[in-house]
Design a protein around this motif. Sequence first.
Motif, PDB file in Angstrom:
ATOM      1  N   PRO A 230     109.076  -7.071   0.800  1.00  0.00           N
ATOM      2  CA  PRO A 230     107.679  -7.118   0.315  1.00  0.00           C
ATOM      3  C   PRO A 230     106.635  -7.232   1.432  1.00  0.00           C
ATOM      4  CG  PRO A 230     109.070  -8.633  -0.937  1.00  0.00           C
ATOM      5  CD  PRO A 230     109.860  -8.197   0.240  1.00  0.00           C
ATOM      6  N   GLY A 231     107.071  -7.544   2.664  1.00  0.00           N
ATOM      7  CA  GLY A 231     106.108  -7.685   3.758  1.00  0.00           C
ATOM      8  C   GLY A 231     105.644  -6.371   4.343  1.00  0.00           C
ATOM      9  N   PHE A 232     106.287  -5.265   3.991  1.00  0.00           N
ATOM     10  CA  PHE A 232     105.898  -3.968   4.537  1.00  0.00           C
ATOM     11  C   PHE A 232     104.703  -3.394   3.760  1.00  0.00           C
ATOM     12  CE2 PHE A 232     110.421  -4.253   5.667  1.00  0.00           C
ATOM     13  CZ  PHE A 232     110.336  -3.994   7.027  1.00  0.00           C
ATOM     14  N   PHE A 233     103.762  -2.816   4.502  1.00  0.00           N
ATOM     15  CA  PHE A 233     102.641  -2.115   3.866  1.00  0.00           C
ATOM     16  C   PHE A 233     102.015  -1.178   4.884  1.00  0.00           C
ATOM     17  CE2 PHE A 233     100.581  -5.603   5.999  1.00  0.00           C
ATOM     18  CZ  PHE A 233      99.331  -5.133   6.361  1.00  0.00           C
ATOM     19  N   TYR A 234     101.181  -0.300   4.413  1.00  0.00           N
ATOM     20  CA  TYR A 234     100.486   0.638   5.304  1.00  0.00           C
ATOM     21  C   TYR A 234      99.011   0.690   4.923  1.00  0.00           C
ATOM     22  CZ  TYR A 234     100.876   3.832   1.348  1.00  0.00           C
ATOM     23  OH  TYR A 234     100.795   4.399   0.104  1.00  0.00           O
ATOM     24  N   VAL A 235      98.177   1.106   5.863  1.00  0.00           N
ATOM     25  CA  VAL A 235      96.730   1.249   5.653  1.00  0.00           C
ATOM     26  C   VAL A 235      96.339   2.672   6.016  1.00  0.00           C
ATOM     27  CG1 VAL A 235      94.432   0.460   6.326  1.00  0.00           C
ATOM     28  CG2 VAL A 235      96.321  -1.194   6.185  1.00  0.00           C
ATOM     29  N   ASN A 236      95.738   3.371   5.079  1.00  0.00           N
ATOM     30  CA  ASN A 236      95.263   4.731   5.322  1.00  0.00           C
ATOM     31  C   ASN A 236      93.944   4.707   6.083  1.00  0.00           C
ATOM     32  OD1 ASN A 236      97.370   6.137   3.999  1.00  0.00           O
ATOM     33  ND2 ASN A 236      96.431   5.674   2.007  1.00  0.00           N
ATOM     34  N   PRO A 237      93.567   5.839   6.711  1.00  0.00           N
ATOM     35  CA  PRO A 237      92.237   5.900   7.348  1.00  0.00           C
ATOM     36  C   PRO A 237      91.132   5.588   6.335  1.00  0.00           C
ATOM     37  CG  PRO A 237      93.579   7.763   8.033  1.00  0.00           C
ATOM     38  CD  PRO A 237      94.350   7.054   6.950  1.00  0.00           C
ATOM     39  N   ASN A 238      90.143   4.806   6.772  1.00  0.00           N
ATOM     40  CA  ASN A 238      89.046   4.356   5.911  1.00  0.00           C
ATOM     41  C   ASN A 238      89.551   3.554   4.711  1.00  0.00           C
ATOM     42  OD1 ASN A 238      86.738   5.259   7.285  1.00  0.00           O
ATOM     43  ND2 ASN A 238      87.030   7.334   6.507  1.00  0.00           N
ATOM     44  N   GLY A 239      90.640   2.844   4.946  1.00  0.00           N
ATOM     45  CA  GLY A 239      91.154   1.931   3.939  1.00  0.00           C
ATOM     46  C   GLY A 239      91.273   0.541   4.540  1.00  0.00           C
ATOM     47  N   SER A 240      91.651  -0.430   3.729  1.00  0.00           N
ATOM     48  CA  SER A 240      91.823  -1.802   4.218  1.00  0.00           C
ATOM     49  C   SER A 240      92.736  -2.556   3.269  1.00  0.00           C
ATOM     50  CB  SER A 240      90.468  -2.510   4.347  1.00  0.00           C
ATOM     51  OG  SER A 240      89.922  -2.781   3.074  1.00  0.00           O
ATOM     52  N   ARG A 241      93.287  -3.649   3.767  1.00  0.00           N
ATOM     53  CA  ARG A 241      94.075  -4.567   2.951  1.00  0.00           C
ATOM     54  C   ARG A 241      93.570  -5.983   3.206  1.00  0.00           C
ATOM     55  NH1 ARG A 241      99.017  -3.022   0.615  1.00  0.00           N
ATOM     56  NH2 ARG A 241      98.995  -0.766   0.336  1.00  0.00           N
ATOM     57  N   VAL A 242      93.247  -6.698   2.129  1.00  0.00           N
ATOM     58  CA  VAL A 242      92.820  -8.093   2.215  1.00  0.00           C
ATOM     59  C   VAL A 242      94.052  -8.965   1.994  1.00  0.00           C
ATOM     60  CG1 VAL A 242      91.356  -9.870   1.194  1.00  0.00           C
ATOM     61  CG2 VAL A 242      90.497  -7.540   1.422  1.00  0.00           C
ATOM     62  N   LEU A 243      94.355  -9.807   2.985  1.00  0.00           N
ATOM     63  CA  LEU A 243      95.553 -10.639   2.939  1.00  0.00           C
ATOM     64  C   LEU A 243      95.209 -12.037   2.446  1.00  0.00           C
ATOM     65  CD1 LEU A 243      97.100  -9.613   6.394  1.00  0.00           C
ATOM     66  CD2 LEU A 243      97.427  -8.528   4.157  1.00  0.00           C
ATOM     67  N   VAL A 244      95.974 -12.516   1.440  1.00  0.00           N
ATOM     68  CA  VAL A 244      95.743 -13.834   0.850  1.00  0.00           C
ATOM     69  C   VAL A 244      97.095 -14.535   0.703  1.00  0.00           C
ATOM     70  CG1 VAL A 244      94.805 -15.108  -1.115  1.00  0.00           C
ATOM     71  CG2 VAL A 244      93.747 -12.956  -0.408  1.00  0.00           C
ATOM     72  N   LEU A 245      97.152 -15.799   1.126  1.00  0.00           N
ATOM     73  CA  LEU A 245      98.370 -16.583   0.990  1.00  0.00           C
ATOM     74  C   LEU A 245      98.106 -17.764   0.070  1.00  0.00           C
ATOM     75  CD1 LEU A 245     101.303 -17.181   1.799  1.00  0.00           C
ATOM     76  CD2 LEU A 245     100.398 -18.472   3.762  1.00  0.00           C
ATOM     77  N   PHE A 246      98.616 -17.693  -1.152  1.00  0.00           N
ATOM     78  CA  PHE A 246      98.484 -18.770  -2.128  1.00  0.00           C
ATOM     79  C   PHE A 246      97.026 -19.240  -2.269  1.00  0.00           C
ATOM     80  CE2 PHE A 246     102.914 -19.598  -0.426  1.00  0.00           C
ATOM     81  CZ  PHE A 246     103.530 -18.903  -1.447  1.00  0.00           C
ATOM     82  N   GLY A 247      96.117 -18.287  -2.385  1.00  0.00           N
ATOM     83  CA  GLY A 247      94.708 -18.602  -2.594  1.00  0.00           C
ATOM     84  C   GLY A 247      93.898 -18.765  -1.322  1.00  0.00           C
ATOM     85  N   LYS A 248      94.534 -18.718  -0.155  1.00  0.00           N
ATOM     86  CA  LYS A 248      93.813 -18.859   1.105  1.00  0.00           C
ATOM     87  C   LYS A 248      93.618 -17.490   1.750  1.00  0.00           C
ATOM     88  CE  LYS A 248      93.992 -21.020   5.684  1.00  0.00           C
ATOM     89  NZ  LYS A 248      94.770 -21.840   6.626  1.00  0.00           N
ATOM     90  N   TYR A 249      92.385 -17.185   2.121  1.00  0.00           N
ATOM     91  CA  TYR A 249      92.077 -15.907   2.762  1.00  0.00           C
ATOM     92  C   TYR A 249      92.602 -15.917   4.196  1.00  0.00           C
ATOM     93  CZ  TYR A 249      89.248 -12.233   4.962  1.00  0.00           C
ATOM     94  OH  TYR A 249      88.826 -11.138   5.672  1.00  0.00           O
ATOM     95  N   ILE A 250      93.452 -14.956   4.520  1.00  0.00           N
ATOM     96  CA  ILE A 250      94.043 -14.871   5.850  1.00  0.00           C
ATOM     97  C   ILE A 250      93.271 -13.916   6.755  1.00  0.00           C
ATOM     98  CG2 ILE A 250      96.138 -14.329   7.141  1.00  0.00           C
ATOM     99  CD1 ILE A 250      96.302 -16.817   5.343  1.00  0.00           C
ATOM    100  N   GLY A 251      92.866 -12.790   6.230  1.00  0.00           N
ATOM    101  CA  GLY A 251      92.139 -11.802   7.016  1.00  0.00           C
ATOM    102  C   GLY A 251      92.200 -10.440   6.362  1.00  0.00           C
ATOM    103  N   THR A 252      91.554  -9.483   7.015  1.00  0.00           N
ATOM    104  CA  THR A 252      91.499  -8.110   6.512  1.00  0.00           C
ATOM    105  C   THR A 252      92.042  -7.166   7.577  1.00  0.00           C
ATOM    106  OG1 THR A 252      89.557  -8.566   5.143  1.00  0.00           O
ATOM    107  CG2 THR A 252      90.011  -6.264   5.667  1.00  0.00           C
ATOM    108  N   VAL A 253      92.941  -6.282   7.175  1.00  0.00           N
ATOM    109  CA  VAL A 253      93.482  -5.260   8.065  1.00  0.00           C
ATOM    110  C   VAL A 253      92.707  -3.970   7.821  1.00  0.00           C
ATOM    111  CG1 VAL A 253      95.544  -4.010   8.792  1.00  0.00           C
ATOM    112  CG2 VAL A 253      95.740  -6.356   7.927  1.00  0.00           C
ATOM    113  N   ARG A 254      91.959  -3.527   8.844  1.00  0.00           N
ATOM    114  CA  ARG A 254      91.142  -2.319   8.726  1.00  0.00           C
ATOM    115  C   ARG A 254      91.754  -1.128   9.472  1.00  0.00           C
ATOM    116  NH1 ARG A 254      85.539  -2.239   7.633  1.00  0.00           N
ATOM    117  NH2 ARG A 254      84.747  -4.133   6.640  1.00  0.00           N
ATOM    118  N   GLU A 255      92.514  -1.398  10.497  1.00  0.00           N
ATOM    119  CA  GLU A 255      93.061  -0.321  11.321  1.00  0.00           C
ATOM    120  C   GLU A 255      94.241   0.326  10.617  1.00  0.00           C
ATOM    121  OE1 GLU A 255      94.855   0.243  15.847  1.00  0.00           O
ATOM    122  OE2 GLU A 255      93.524  -1.449  15.365  1.00  0.00           O
ATOM    123  N   ASN A 256      94.199   1.660  10.527  1.00  0.00           N
ATOM    124  CA  ASN A 256      95.263   2.343   9.797  1.00  0.00           C
ATOM    125  C   ASN A 256      96.579   2.282  10.567  1.00  0.00           C
ATOM    126  OD1 ASN A 256      93.732   4.335  11.528  1.00  0.00           O
ATOM    127  ND2 ASN A 256      95.523   5.566  11.028  1.00  0.00           N
TER     128      ASN A 256
END
Length: 285
Positions: A51-77
């Motif tokens: 479940p830890g694998f993921f990808y980010v497309n160009p001009n996309g992003s993923r917001v990372l949250v751990l049990f309700g805590k905001y971890i950060g945003t991945v913007r780079e594809n």
Amino acid sequence: MKSQEKTRIPPSGYLALFINGLILGGFITLISLSKNPIWLLLLLPWILMIPGFFYVNPNGSRVLVLFGKYIGTVRENGFYWVNPFYAKKRISLRARNFDSERIKVNDSIGNPIMISVILVWRVKDTFAAAFEVDDYENFVRVQTDAAVRKLAGTYPYDNFDDEQADVTLRSGIKAVNEDLEKELDERLAIAGIEILEARIGYLAYAQEIASAMLRRQQATAIVAARHKIVEGAVSMVEMALDQLKEKEVIDLDEERRAAMVSNLMVVLCADKDVAPVVNSGTLNH
């Protein structure tokens, strides 16, 4: 409003995929050699890593949250691996078009009109889009509708009823679009939305008064045209009389002068061709 977004660049997913492959290969080798069920425990880390694998497309992003805590945003594809317990919310950073529905509102003087807008927007702050509002796409639609209603109530449709109005919805397109863009920018800033362009896409009187307003516009245009025709005709008649007097072509008394003015005005101002009447006698008969 200060942005709370934190940009993160996680470890490469290819390295984690290689390690995951080694674990699977070790499990298959050991279980085939020893036939000991204890090696089934190697499947646990292999399963947990997936479940830890993921990808980010160009001009996309993923917001990372751990049990309700905001971890950060991945913007780079790219292809990444993170803590398998992270929730990974996908938020597109691409520009989007929104063509609102035509809604019936009243302008500043109470006339019912139909209006719609075309909006070009994109997510600028992923933290605000993910956590400041419940559904940022629906937020854009609702706030756009509210902004259009407010804008329509600020300006008249045209200046037929309000001749002092410098800016109207029909003629002041640039100023109206600038006000619309500013209003939307203020409303959508809370959701981290950036407005790229906002403009009126459709504008017309409501159906129940459209025919009456059309007749009024036609009457106004006719009156304006007649006004110009009369101005030109008066100028031409004045020029004709002055030249006749200057060149001494004919000496006109007041009665004949008035008759000539009347005839010339009829010829010049008539909306149909005038049929001339030839007088074979004198001017008085």
